[in-house]
Design an enzyme around this catalytic site. Structure first.
Site, PDB file in Angstrom:
ATOM      1  N   SER A 166      41.383 113.192 116.899  1.00  0.00           N
ATOM      2  CA  SER A 166      40.350 113.997 116.465  1.00  0.00           C
ATOM      3  C   SER A 166      40.750 115.443 115.820  1.00  0.00           C
ATOM      4  O   SER A 166      40.159 116.404 116.166  1.00  0.00           O
ATOM      5  CB  SER A 166      39.295 114.272 117.603  1.00  0.00           C
ATOM      6  OG  SER A 166      38.976 112.974 117.814  1.00  0.00           O
TER       7      SER A 166
ATOM      8  N   SER B 299      35.801 121.622 118.398  1.00  0.00           N
ATOM      9  CA  SER B 299      36.295 121.445 117.099  1.00  0.00           C
ATOM     10  C   SER B 299      35.679 122.110 115.855  1.00  0.00           C
ATOM     11  O   SER B 299      34.301 122.380 116.135  1.00  0.00           O
ATOM     12  CB  SER B 299      36.483 120.010 116.803  1.00  0.00           C
ATOM     13  OG  SER B 299      35.373 119.252 116.287  1.00  0.00           O
TER      14      SER B 299
ATOM     15  N   LEU C  32      50.713 131.312 133.791  1.00  0.00           N
ATOM     16  CA  LEU C  32      50.100 130.234 133.175  1.00  0.00           C
ATOM     17  C   LEU C  32      49.398 130.721 131.657  1.00  0.00           C
ATOM     18  O   LEU C  32      48.605 131.865 131.712  1.00  0.00           O
ATOM     19  CB  LEU C  32      48.996 129.241 133.910  1.00  0.00           C
ATOM     20  CG  LEU C  32      48.214 128.201 133.130  1.00  0.00           C
ATOM     21  CD1 LEU C  32      49.351 126.890 132.802  1.00  0.00           C
ATOM     22  CD2 LEU C  32      46.947 127.920 133.807  1.00  0.00           C
TER      23      LEU C  32
ATOM     24  N   TRP D 279      30.725 121.723 114.647  1.00  0.00           N
ATOM     25  CA  TRP D 279      29.718 122.593 114.255  1.00  0.00           C
ATOM     26  C   TRP D 279      28.552 121.720 113.299  1.00  0.00           C
ATOM     27  O   TRP D 279      27.343 122.197 113.228  1.00  0.00           O
ATOM     28  CB  TRP D 279      30.363 123.582 112.946  1.00  0.00           C
ATOM     29  CG  TRP D 279      31.232 124.637 113.469  1.00  0.00           C
ATOM     30  CD1 TRP D 279      32.490 124.987 113.241  1.00  0.00           C
ATOM     31  CD2 TRP D 279      30.819 125.654 114.406  1.00  0.00           C
ATOM     32  NE1 TRP D 279      32.854 126.003 113.988  1.00  0.00           N
ATOM     33  CE2 TRP D 279      31.752 126.671 114.523  1.00  0.00           C
ATOM     34  CE3 TRP D 279      29.639 126.189 114.682  1.00  0.00           C
ATOM     35  CZ2 TRP D 279      31.930 127.875 115.234  1.00  0.00           C
ATOM     36  CZ3 TRP D 279      29.319 127.447 115.408  1.00  0.00           C
ATOM     37  CH2 TRP D 279      30.560 128.136 115.637  1.00  0.00           C
TER      38      TRP D 279
ATOM     39  N   ASP E 194      36.971 115.132 126.673  1.00  0.00           N
ATOM     40  CA  ASP E 194      35.749 114.429 125.800  1.00  0.00           C
ATOM     41  C   ASP E 194      34.971 113.725 126.978  1.00  0.00           C
ATOM     42  O   ASP E 194      35.526 113.495 127.874  1.00  0.00           O
ATOM     43  CB  ASP E 194      36.526 113.421 125.044  1.00  0.00           C
ATOM     44  CG  ASP E 194      35.365 112.850 124.123  1.00  0.00           C
ATOM     45  OD1 ASP E 194      34.491 113.700 123.717  1.00  0.00           O
ATOM     46  OD2 ASP E 194      35.879 111.965 123.320  1.00  0.00           O
ATOM     47  N   GLY E 195      33.819 113.383 126.502  1.00  0.00           N
ATOM     48  CA  GLY E 195      33.114 112.517 127.415  1.00  0.00           C
ATOM     49  C   GLY E 195      31.634 113.245 128.196  1.00  0.00           C
ATOM     50  O   GLY E 195      31.061 112.719 128.738  1.00  0.00           O
TER      51      GLY E 195
ATOM     52  N   ARG F  49      27.170 119.191 114.710  1.00  0.00           N
ATOM     53  CA  ARG F  49      26.212 118.925 115.679  1.00  0.00           C
ATOM     54  C   ARG F  49      24.681 119.421 115.742  1.00  0.00           C
ATOM     55  O   ARG F  49      25.023 120.481 115.132  1.00  0.00           O
ATOM     56  CB  ARG F  49      27.034 119.010 116.972  1.00  0.00           C
ATOM     57  CG  ARG F  49      28.247 118.047 117.244  1.00  0.00           C
ATOM     58  CD  ARG F  49      28.609 118.006 118.887  1.00  0.00           C
ATOM     59  NE  ARG F  49      29.830 117.027 118.849  1.00  0.00           N
ATOM     60  CZ  ARG F  49      30.230 116.718 120.181  1.00  0.00           C
ATOM     61  NH1 ARG F  49      29.590 117.053 121.353  1.00  0.00           N
ATOM     62  NH2 ARG F  49      31.096 115.877 120.140  1.00  0.00           N
TER      63      ARG F  49
ATOM     64  N   HIS G  46      27.858 119.402 129.367  1.00  0.00           N
ATOM     65  CA  HIS G  46      28.933 120.323 129.037  1.00  0.00           C
ATOM     66  C   HIS G  46      28.964 121.476 130.168  1.00  0.00           C
ATOM     67  O   HIS G  46      30.118 122.024 130.373  1.00  0.00           O
ATOM     68  CB  HIS G  46      28.372 121.193 127.599  1.00  0.00           C
ATOM     69  CG  HIS G  46      28.392 120.406 126.387  1.00  0.00           C
ATOM     70  ND1 HIS G  46      29.529 119.370 126.051  1.00  0.00           N
ATOM     71  CD2 HIS G  46      27.467 119.994 125.550  1.00  0.00           C
ATOM     72  CE1 HIS G  46      29.207 118.834 125.118  1.00  0.00           C
ATOM     73  NE2 HIS G  46      27.795 118.940 124.494  1.00  0.00           N
TER      74      HIS G  46
HETATM   75  C1  IPE Z   1      36.948 115.965 120.047  1.00  0.00           C
HETATM   76  O1  IPE Z   1      36.006 115.421 120.674  1.00  0.00           O
HETATM   77  C2  IPE Z   1      36.829 117.622 120.115  1.00  0.00           C
HETATM   78  C3  IPE Z   1      36.675 117.976 121.269  1.00  0.00           C
HETATM   79  C4  IPE Z   1      36.953 117.518 122.646  1.00  0.00           C
HETATM   80  C5  IPE Z   1      36.501 119.718 121.424  1.00  0.00           C
HETATM   81  P1  IPE Z   1      34.797 114.701 119.772  1.00  0.00           P
HETATM   82  O2  IPE Z   1      33.756 114.102 120.548  1.00  0.00           O
HETATM   83  O3  IPE Z   1      34.212 115.762 118.783  1.00  0.00           O
HETATM   84  O4  IPE Z   1      35.492 113.852 118.891  1.00  0.00           O
HETATM   85  P2  IPE Z   1      35.255 112.514 118.222  1.00  0.00           P
HETATM   86  O5  IPE Z   1      33.778 112.790 117.382  1.00  0.00           O
HETATM   87  O6  IPE Z   1      34.949 111.419 119.387  1.00  0.00           O
HETATM   88  O7  IPE Z   1      36.364 111.989 117.436  1.00  0.00           O
HETATM   89  C1  IPE Z   2      33.227 116.746 124.748  1.00  0.00           C
HETATM   90  O1  IPE Z   2      32.331 115.830 125.150  1.00  0.00           O
HETATM   91  C2  IPE Z   2      32.995 118.249 124.431  1.00  0.00           C
HETATM   92  C3  IPE Z   2      32.788 118.707 122.977  1.00  0.00           C
HETATM   93  C4  IPE Z   2      33.279 117.948 122.084  1.00  0.00           C
HETATM   94  C5  IPE Z   2      32.383 119.967 122.821  1.00  0.00           C
HETATM   95  P1  IPE Z   2      31.084 115.359 124.031  1.00  0.00           P
HETATM   96  O2  IPE Z   2      30.208 116.114 123.649  1.00  0.00           O
HETATM   97  O3  IPE Z   2      32.069 114.925 122.795  1.00  0.00           O
HETATM   98  O4  IPE Z   2      31.038 113.959 125.041  1.00  0.00           O
HETATM   99  P2  IPE Z   2      30.699 112.559 124.315  1.00  0.00           P
HETATM  100  O5  IPE Z   2      31.841 112.102 123.617  1.00  0.00           O
HETATM  101  O6  IPE Z   2      29.565 112.731 123.395  1.00  0.00           O
HETATM  102  O7  IPE Z   2      30.577 111.662 125.528  1.00  0.00           O
HETATM  103 MG    MG Z   3      32.975 113.241 122.350  1.00  0.00          MG
END
Ligand code: IPE
Ligand code: IPE
Ligand code: MG
Length: 252
Positions: free
Chosen positions: A206, A75, A141, A79, A30-31, A81, A47
């Site tokens: 999540s 996740s 792995l 979808w 995440d992030g 987004r 990404h």
């Molecule tokens: C969880 O991250 C899904 C993935 C890392 C693929 P999200 O960014 O979608 O989760 P929330 O919205 O912070 O819960």
């Molecule tokens: C994780 O990063 C990647 C996916 C969920 C696909 P994010 O896109 O959720 O990044 P933040 O949480 O908005 O920073």
């Molecule tokens: Mg996120």
């Protein structure tokens, strides 16, 4: 540079001395969006940068000798987004496969994708299927990619399958136990995660592997996914090795 390399080398040594490795590490990557935002870049560039972290993590997992690495790539809720971002993520998936499949094969990594893959674009689904087939012989792995994945859906799917078995008279309701239930999950046959890592500081799971993480050790780091690498993975593993897992019992 040499300092950080020495430091990372030490972490590997420490880890090897510290005892058992987690057999299975699951990771909520995440992030990416925030990483891009901090730099005034569009989210997809976060990404793209995150793809490099995936490579670093796979390499470090091989080096450490992990057997299972499960990455939450996309996740079911993702979808929802903006279409642009979803499209960018699908293209990056195809790009990841094109770039990495040879090295994954050479390094003995077996890739398994799981989730509602029917929702992927034909191109993305096909490239994932080819990747799974190509890397099937890998025995170092197992890299599990959660794509279009939602744990509640996975659980409901398992329940429906068991209900069908009951209604066909193949099993009795009383036969439904943890083992039978787990056979119906995408993760059937894989060990449960020992360690669940989430980057970017969010304190939530999540909808990821809700059944499977019942006794996983949780590790949350503020580091954003594109900044996560070998050092951060080894630090998480070292922290895991310092924990006492009790599984509801008392200390020895
Ligand atoms: C969880 O991250 C899904 C993935 C890392 C693929 P999200 O960014 O979608 O989760 P929330 O919205 O912070 O819960
Ligand atoms: C994780 O990063 C990647 C996916 C969920 C696909 P994010 O896109 O959720 O990044 P933040 O949480 O908005 O920073
Ligand atoms: Mg996120």
């Amino acid at each position: 540079m040499s300092d950080s390399v020495t430091g990372e080398h030490d972490l590997l040594e420490l880890m090897r001395e510290a005892g058992d490795l987690p057999g299975h590490v699951a990771l909520i990557m995440d992030g990416n969006g925030r990483w891009a935002g901090e730099r005034g870049l569009p989210r997809w560039m976060g990404h793209r940068e995150g793809m490099k972290s995936v490579r670093r993590c796979v390499e470090a997992s091989l080096e450490a000798g992990l057997k299972h690495l499960t990455l939450y790539a996309f996740s079911r809720e993702n979808w929802d987004r903006p279409a642009e971002e979803v499209e960018a993520l699908m293209s990056l998936l195809v790009e990841y496969v094109e770039r990495e499949s040879e090295d994954l094969l050479l390094n003995g990594v077996k890739v398994r994708a799981f989730g509602d893959l029917d929702r992927l674009t034909d191109k993305a689904r096909q490239s994932v299927q080819v990747l799974e087939a190509t890397t099937a012989p890998g025995d170092k792995l197992q890299l599990n990619l959660a794509i279009s994945y939602g744990s509640r859906d996975e659980i409901l799917r398992a329940v429906r399958r068991l209900a069908e078995q009951v209604s066909r008279g193949e099993i009795m309701p009383a036969d439904v136990d943890a083992a039978r239930f787990e056979q119906q999950l995408y993760t059937a046959g894989w060990p449960d995660p020992d360690l669940l890592i989430r980057t970017s500081g969010e304190l939530r799971v999540s909808n990821f592997l809700l059944w499977q993480i019942a006794y996983a050790e949780l590790y949350v780091t503020p580091v954003l996914w594109p900044d996560f690498g070998r050092r951060e993975l080894f630090e998480a593993i070292l922290e895991y090795q310092r924990r006492e897992r009790r599984f509801g019992r008392v200390s020895a």
